[in-house]
Design an enzyme around this catalytic site. Structure first.
Site, PDB file in Angstrom:
ATOM      1  N   ASP A  43       2.028   6.468  -0.624  1.00 55.49           N
ATOM      2  CA  ASP A  43       0.903   5.783  -0.011  1.00 55.49           C
ATOM      3  C   ASP A  43      -0.388   6.598  -0.186  1.00 55.49           C
ATOM      4  O   ASP A  43      -0.765   6.907  -1.299  1.00 55.49           O
ATOM      5  CB  ASP A  43       1.248   5.518   1.466  1.00 55.49           C
ATOM      6  CG  ASP A  43       0.269   4.610   2.175  1.00 55.49           C
ATOM      7  OD1 ASP A  43       0.293   3.396   1.925  1.00 55.49           O
ATOM      8  OD2 ASP A  43      -0.528   5.122   2.995  1.00 55.49           O
ATOM      9  N   HIS A  88       7.834  -1.019   2.136  1.00 52.05           N
ATOM     10  CA  HIS A  88       6.826  -0.010   1.802  1.00 52.05           C
ATOM     11  C   HIS A  88       7.257   1.414   2.118  1.00 52.05           C
ATOM     12  O   HIS A  88       6.901   2.350   1.398  1.00 52.05           O
ATOM     13  CB  HIS A  88       5.543  -0.341   2.579  1.00 52.05           C
ATOM     14  CG  HIS A  88       4.438   0.642   2.392  1.00 52.05           C
ATOM     15  ND1 HIS A  88       3.835   0.859   1.172  1.00 52.05           N
ATOM     16  CD2 HIS A  88       3.814   1.473   3.280  1.00 52.05           C
ATOM     17  CE1 HIS A  88       2.884   1.777   1.305  1.00 52.05           C
ATOM     18  NE2 HIS A  88       2.852   2.162   2.573  1.00 52.05           N
TER      19      HIS A  88
END
Length: 291
Positions: free
Chosen positions: A104, A272
């Protein structure tokens, strides 16, 4: 949660960087994403530490690292500054060359690190990101709905900060729990750590400035790279979540091959937060790639 690991506080130009290390073997730097801290790696550490010296750092503005002041050009939270932080950390541990595993926001720092400090980075594994410039330039309604915070947090202060500060724990739970797997992948201790750090004064400013930088000065740096064909030269492995929005909205390998010379990658059956949803699979991929 990782208090048993040796702690080293690294100072760089007035910013204190909270770091820890564990394991033995070739050096591997781990960088986390938003709105998390180094704690996000807790499930993969026991596996990776058997073959690597792991260096974990909280990015500036996150975890227990310093919260720099906002500035008009968002330079204090640029990925270039964060990449320089990473270099200072690895130098403090005595490593001139190292590999990088990042997720991320940390993966965006890692991308800049590989460009700006190519001599230091050997191999690079990025989790669940496409290049920042490509994501902004190819935004669709589906992406904007899923990644609403990309567009909310870049608005002028103080409104985004006020929304976070109204209830920082709720912000953490809303952002993380709103993805594919909800809050189920996060251990209670890890989630408590993310919430604790969100309550540290200045966190909301740093979070917003991180995203404002990505939509401003970071894009300037990326556009200069594109114009000069300055690509990542190190072997790059990209792993993304099959059920995550990034993989669904973007052609991951195609976009990375525009920005790097040696790219491979694949999707894993998760969302994610790969390192907490499928830690064994992430660790296995990392051990193969960094072998």
């Amino acid at each position: 949660m990782l208090q048993h690991l040796p702690l080293l506080s690294v100072e760089r130009e007035g910013v204190r960087l909270h770091t820890r290390s564990v394991g033995s073997g070739s050096p591997l730097l781990l960088m986390h994403g938003h709105p998390q801290s180094m704690v996000m790696w807790h499930k993969v550490l026991p596996i990776l530490a058997k073959q690597h010296t792991l260096v974990l750092m909280d990015l500036r503005g996150y975890g227990d690292s310093s919260r720099p002041k906002a500035d008009s050009q968002h330079l204090n939270h640029s990925k270039r500054e964060m990449a320089s932080d990473a270099m200072a950390v690895m130098e403090a541990y005595g490593f001139e060359q190292f590999d990088v595993l990042a997720h991320d926001r940390g993966a965006r720092v890692a991308h800049r690190l590989a460009i700006d400090h190519a001599h230091a980075v050997g191999r690079l594994m990025l989790l669940d990101i496409a290049p920042t410039l490509a994501m902004y330039e190819n935004t669709t309604e589906a992406f904007a709905r899923a990644y609403w915070h990309w567009f909310a947090l870049i608005q002028a202060a103080p409104l985004p900060e006020a929304l976070i500060d109204a209830n920082p724990a709720r912000y953490v739970r809303s952002v993380m729990g709103g993805r594919f797997a909800g809050l189920a992948p996060f251990s209670p201790m890890a989630l408590a750590e993310y919430e604790r750090c969100a309550l540290i004064p200045g966190t909301s400013t740093s979070i917003c400035e991180d995203y404002r930088a990505s939509a401003a000065v970071d894009l300037e740096h990326d556009r200069k790279d594109v114009a000069s064909d300055n690509r990542v030269v190190q072997p790059l492995r990209v792993i993304w979540g099959e059920h995550g929005s990034v993989g669904r909205c973007f052609d991951m390998l195609s976009l990375w091959r525009e920005r790097a010379k040696n790219v491979s990658g694949m999707a894993l059956p998760c969302g994610h937060y790969l390192a907490e949803e499928l830690p064994e699979a992430v660790a296995a991929e990392a051990l193969k790639f960094f072998n």
